[in-house]
Design a protein around this motif. Sequence first.
Motif, mmCIF file in Angstrom:
data_model
loop_
_atom_site.group_PDB
_atom_site.id
_atom_site.type_symbol
_atom_site.label_atom_id
_atom_site.label_comp_id
_atom_site.label_asym_id
_atom_site.label_seq_id
_atom_site.Cartn_x
_atom_site.Cartn_y
_atom_site.Cartn_z
ATOM 1 N N ASP A 203 0.911 -1.292 0.138
ATOM 2 C CA ASP A 203 0.110 0.018 0.001
ATOM 3 C C ASP A 203 0.985 1.295 -0.052
ATOM 4 O OD1 ASP A 203 -2.261 -1.484 0.200
ATOM 5 O OD2 ASP A 203 -2.240 -1.713 2.109
ATOM 6 N N THR A 247 0.430 -5.476 3.970
ATOM 7 C CA THR A 247 -1.094 -5.353 4.198
ATOM 8 C C THR A 247 -1.720 -5.575 2.700
ATOM 9 O OG1 THR A 247 -0.889 -3.891 5.895
ATOM 10 C CG2 THR A 247 -3.160 -4.218 5.303
ATOM 11 N N CYS A 249 -3.868 -3.836 1.222
ATOM 12 C CA CYS A 249 -5.301 -3.712 1.315
ATOM 13 C C CYS A 249 -6.197 -3.213 0.191
ATOM 14 C CB CYS A 249 -5.809 -3.212 2.534
ATOM 15 S SG CYS A 249 -6.260 -1.328 2.457
ATOM 16 N N SER A 292 -7.414 4.253 1.076
ATOM 17 C CA SER A 292 -7.950 3.495 1.980
ATOM 18 C C SER A 292 -8.219 3.815 3.398
ATOM 19 C CB SER A 292 -6.927 2.303 1.872
ATOM 20 O OG SER A 292 -5.513 2.566 2.474
ATOM 21 N N TYR A 299 -4.796 3.339 14.817
ATOM 22 C CA TYR A 299 -4.066 2.969 13.680
ATOM 23 C C TYR A 299 -2.856 3.748 13.451
ATOM 24 C CZ TYR A 299 -7.603 -0.848 12.928
ATOM 25 O OH TYR A 299 -8.353 -1.859 13.156
ATOM 26 N N TYR A 317 3.285 -5.203 12.408
ATOM 27 C CA TYR A 317 1.943 -4.811 12.573
ATOM 28 C C TYR A 317 1.218 -5.436 13.679
ATOM 29 C CZ TYR A 317 2.028 -2.023 8.209
ATOM 30 O OH TYR A 317 2.563 -0.959 7.267
ATOM 31 N N PHE A 322 -0.624 -5.378 19.009
ATOM 32 C CA PHE A 322 -0.868 -5.786 20.468
ATOM 33 C C PHE A 322 -0.297 -4.717 21.484
ATOM 34 C CE2 PHE A 322 0.982 -8.624 24.010
ATOM 35 C CZ PHE A 322 -0.227 -9.190 24.186
ATOM 36 N N PHE A 325 -2.544 -1.989 21.741
ATOM 37 C CA PHE A 325 -3.939 -2.350 22.357
ATOM 38 C C PHE A 325 -3.691 -2.380 23.826
ATOM 39 C CE2 PHE A 325 -6.039 -5.792 24.519
ATOM 40 C CZ PHE A 325 -7.544 -5.265 24.515
ATOM 41 N N LEU A 414 -12.421 -2.830 7.570
ATOM 42 C CA LEU A 414 -12.944 -2.013 8.463
ATOM 43 C C LEU A 414 -14.354 -1.325 8.363
ATOM 44 C CD1 LEU A 414 -9.714 0.560 8.944
ATOM 45 C CD2 LEU A 414 -10.531 -1.072 10.593
ATOM 46 N N PHE A 439 -11.461 -4.821 22.694
ATOM 47 C CA PHE A 439 -11.081 -6.030 22.315
ATOM 48 C C PHE A 439 -12.322 -6.716 21.462
ATOM 49 C CE2 PHE A 439 -10.879 -10.735 22.681
ATOM 50 C CZ PHE A 439 -9.666 -10.893 21.952
ATOM 51 N N LEU A 442 -12.554 -4.964 18.045
ATOM 52 C CA LEU A 442 -11.577 -5.555 17.084
ATOM 53 C C LEU A 442 -11.708 -6.867 16.404
ATOM 54 C CD1 LEU A 442 -8.158 -4.346 18.685
ATOM 55 C CD2 LEU A 442 -9.197 -3.425 16.788
ATOM 56 N N LEU A 443 -12.317 -7.790 17.619
ATOM 57 C CA LEU A 443 -12.298 -9.281 17.414
ATOM 58 C C LEU A 443 -13.523 -9.365 16.150
ATOM 59 C CD1 LEU A 443 -11.482 -11.815 17.994
ATOM 60 C CD2 LEU A 443 -13.404 -12.003 19.622
ATOM 61 N N ASN A 509 -2.648 7.916 10.432
ATOM 62 C CA ASN A 509 -2.002 6.810 9.736
ATOM 63 C C ASN A 509 -2.575 7.035 8.094
ATOM 64 O OD1 ASN A 509 -2.038 4.589 8.029
ATOM 65 N ND2 ASN A 509 -1.999 3.146 9.768
ATOM 66 N N ASP A 511 -2.987 5.578 4.591
ATOM 67 C CA ASP A 511 -2.628 4.376 4.019
ATOM 68 C C ASP A 511 -1.303 4.082 4.329
ATOM 69 O OD1 ASP A 511 -5.033 5.383 2.491
ATOM 70 O OD2 ASP A 511 -4.137 5.659 0.549
ATOM 71 N N GLY A 512 -1.010 3.875 5.583
ATOM 72 C CA GLY A 512 0.387 3.534 5.907
ATOM 73 C C GLY A 512 1.499 4.334 6.104
HETATM 74 C C1 LIG Z 1 -8.077 -9.938 18.364
HETATM 75 C C2 LIG Z 1 -7.800 -9.917 16.998
HETATM 76 C C3 LIG Z 1 -7.977 -8.630 16.118
HETATM 77 C C4 LIG Z 1 -7.551 -8.350 14.859
HETATM 78 C C5 LIG Z 1 -8.019 -7.212 14.519
HETATM 79 C C6 LIG Z 1 -7.721 -6.877 13.032
HETATM 80 C C7 LIG Z 1 -8.272 -5.556 12.497
HETATM 81 C C8 LIG Z 1 -7.375 -5.343 11.280
HETATM 82 C C9 LIG Z 1 -7.852 -4.330 10.355
HETATM 83 C C10 LIG Z 1 -7.010 -4.078 9.482
HETATM 84 C C11 LIG Z 1 -7.515 -2.783 8.630
HETATM 85 C C12 LIG Z 1 -6.232 -2.517 7.866
HETATM 86 C C13 LIG Z 1 -6.476 -1.304 7.094
HETATM 87 C C14 LIG Z 1 -5.229 -0.981 5.963
HETATM 88 C C15 LIG Z 1 -4.543 -0.040 6.432
HETATM 89 C C16 LIG Z 1 -3.245 0.205 5.381
HETATM 90 O O1 LIG Z 1 -3.736 1.333 4.703
HETATM 91 C C17 LIG Z 1 -2.041 0.366 6.003
HETATM 92 C C18 LIG Z 1 -1.003 0.453 4.874
HETATM 93 O O2 LIG Z 1 -0.729 -0.895 4.275
HETATM 94 N N1 LIG Z 1 -1.958 -0.720 6.882
HETATM 95 C C19 LIG Z 1 -1.786 -0.530 8.053
HETATM 96 O O3 LIG Z 1 -1.565 0.438 8.697
HETATM 97 C C20 LIG Z 1 -1.399 -1.746 8.938
HETATM 98 C C21 LIG Z 1 -2.671 -1.874 10.097
HETATM 99 C C22 LIG Z 1 -2.380 -3.185 10.692
HETATM 100 C C23 LIG Z 1 -3.336 -3.243 11.921
HETATM 101 C C24 LIG Z 1 -3.101 -4.549 12.785
HETATM 102 C C25 LIG Z 1 -3.958 -4.423 14.015
HETATM 103 C C26 LIG Z 1 -3.775 -5.413 14.629
HETATM 104 C C27 LIG Z 1 -4.659 -5.454 16.092
HETATM 105 C C28 LIG Z 1 -4.085 -6.663 16.901
HETATM 106 C C29 LIG Z 1 -4.682 -6.793 18.408
HETATM 107 C C30 LIG Z 1 -4.569 -7.684 19.157
HETATM 108 C C31 LIG Z 1 -5.181 -7.543 20.346
HETATM 109 C C32 LIG Z 1 -4.820 -8.843 21.022
HETATM 110 C C33 LIG Z 1 -5.268 -8.652 22.372
HETATM 111 C C34 LIG Z 1 -4.948 -9.752 23.453
#
Ligand SMILES: CCCCCCCCCCCCC/C=C/[C@@H](O)[C@H](CO)NC(=O)CCCCCCCCCCCCCCC
Length: 546
Positions: A203, A247, A249, A292, A299, A317, A322, A325, A414, A439, A442-443, A509, A511-512
């Motif tokens: 991205d 990513t 995306c 995006s 984020y 990421y 984590f 969070f 999202l 949480f 997010l889940l 943030n 688009d990254g």
């Molecule tokens: C419990 C699991 C939950 C998982 C939730 C996942 C939600 C993920 C949503 C992703 C959305 C991505 C949007 C795209 C953004 C892009 O323009 C950008 C550039 O590539 N990427 C990021 O900023 C990269 C962004 C990356 C974000 C990763 C977030 C990970 C969250 C993890 C949370 C863990 C909590 C654990 C608690 C025990």
Amino acid sequence: MENQDKIICSELFQKQRKVEVVLYPAVLAWKEIEKSSKRSSGTSESEHVQTVKVCEIVAVHKTEDEADAQLRSHPKRINQPSQQYPHAFTVSYVRRTRQHLWRCADVTFHCADQQICEQWVQVINEQLSLLTNRPKNLLVYINPYGGKRRGERIYEQKVAPVFRRAGIFTDVIVTERANHARDHLKMEANLDDYDGVVCVGGDGMFSEILHGLVTRIQTDHGVDQNQPDAELVPCSLRIGIIPAGSTDCICFATQGTNDPVTSALHIVVGDSQPMDVCSVHHNGVFLKYSVSLLGYGFYGDVLTDSERNRWLGPARYDLSGFKTFLSHNYYGGTVSFLPADDNVGHPRDKLQCRSGCRICQHKHSSKDEHDEASEEKEKPAEDSDRGWSVIHGKFIAINSASMSCACPRSPKGLSPSAHLADGTTDLILVRKCSRLDFFRHLLRHTNNDDQFDHWFVEVHRVRKFRFQPWHPDLAPLEDASEHPESPDLSPISSLQETYDDRTAESSWNCDGEILHHTAIQVSVQCQLIRLFARGIEEQQDAEVAV
Ligand SMILES: CCCCCCCCCCCCC/C=C/[C@@H](O)[C@H](CO)NC(=O)CCCCCCCCCCCCCCC
Ligand SMILES: Nc1ncnc2c1ncn2[C@@H]1O[C@H](COP(=O)(O)OP(=O)(O)OP(=O)(O)O)[C@@H](O)[C@H]1O
Ligand SMILES: [Ca+2]
């Protein structure tokens, strides 16, 4: 060979079976007409018709000397059908496999007569030459350091062979530094030489191409990007994305998969997917474009932290997600937005944007918006705020998703119902809540539950929005709009002790990429660019009625 009313029909051989091959004006079809003795079942004609749309044929070419080669290696097979039919041509075409994956398949037809073989190649090529939306010359930028650093290999092994087969000419630039591609597009590239630009990377690399291309077009047309209400000139060159980032995306949300061969085939067949672009300004100065995610708070913090761990590749990421969070920060600020018209639906209407999306096809005239914008300027100050809503609060995250932002981490994204090209962005406000609640929210990005169905989340479909972080001296003492019964169930309260929510600021943030200003004005530019994509296909249409 019969040639009546532009329908061409021959009896040919395919894999030692006799087939009837028909070329209709837009479809190539073949079916078995006589089974080989080994497989005889008593019927003389199989009903199974295979079809390929001409617009999904990659190329056709004469299969040179195949019979000679077989003769040399197996002289005893002289009586096999391929020896009786020594001339052959091969059609390469798009075959859909599972989950939006495309592959390039080959079918070879043999015939006795050289002239017939050559005629078939000629007529198919004639039909292909009528497909004027196909690119012939492409400018390719490869980021060798994106994702798992496999960009060059992915291009050479998976993409270049498909382009070669389709007869596409390419100029390839492997970038030597960040912003190399952006600057080359902005100042050097001769855009008239190309039908499109291909981005091999993630991205962030796409963002470079976007900025290079959009800025170049505006400069060439004398448009000042610093004017938030300027009517930007759309780009005529399409952009292809070969996913090789972390990513990816934009690729995933426009194709339904992150697969280099699928992307290459969407480019070859000349797909076109218009896409919205948000312009981001700070006090009348242009900052960035976004297609995006524009995310403040969660984020923004994930990205800031992850930049320190680039060496980890895509896993950075997860680690930063984590950590962020656990930090459980929230930020005060004021969000103002101009809601979209009713005809573009609502973020919770469950109408997902798919190939040929009706909402995106509705012409959201940029001219109307422009006229409206100039009218706005003439109105008195208080009137220019008409129609705007204002929300003050403490937020864990403020996310603007101009498309679903679906990616392998979150296959629905999202904002699952956001549209690629409707001229709006979905503004998601996640208010201060407990860790456990956040949480749960997010889940829900990873399962079928509605991530907006929480008391602390609200979502609006908007055409423009602004954000102003609270100035420490001006921050309201209490956030009146907060949920009255919102206990902070946070078990890790010690982490909060040094955190002052009246002074803390996050970053955006975009688009990254991190933005260097927090107070921003955002405006959606409807369908400013086009990709070599078609949106996510509703279902696999393997068979075509002829
Ligand atoms: C419990 C699991 C939950 C998982 C939730 C996942 C939600 C993920 C949503 C992703 C959305 C991505 C949007 C795209 C953004 C892009 O323009 C950008 C550039 O590539 N990427 C990021 O900023 C990269 C962004 C990356 C974000 C990763 C977030 C990970 C969250 C993890 C949370 C863990 C909590 C654990 C608690 C025990
Ligand atoms: N030759 C290069 N050397 C160093 N950085 C580069 C080079 N070419 C491009 N970049 C920068 O690398 C950054 C990251 O690239 P890219 O987006 O391809 O991968 P990623 O960050 O791993 O994936 P994603 O953006 O999907 O999360 C981009 O911001 C781009 O500007
Ligand atoms: Ca949109």
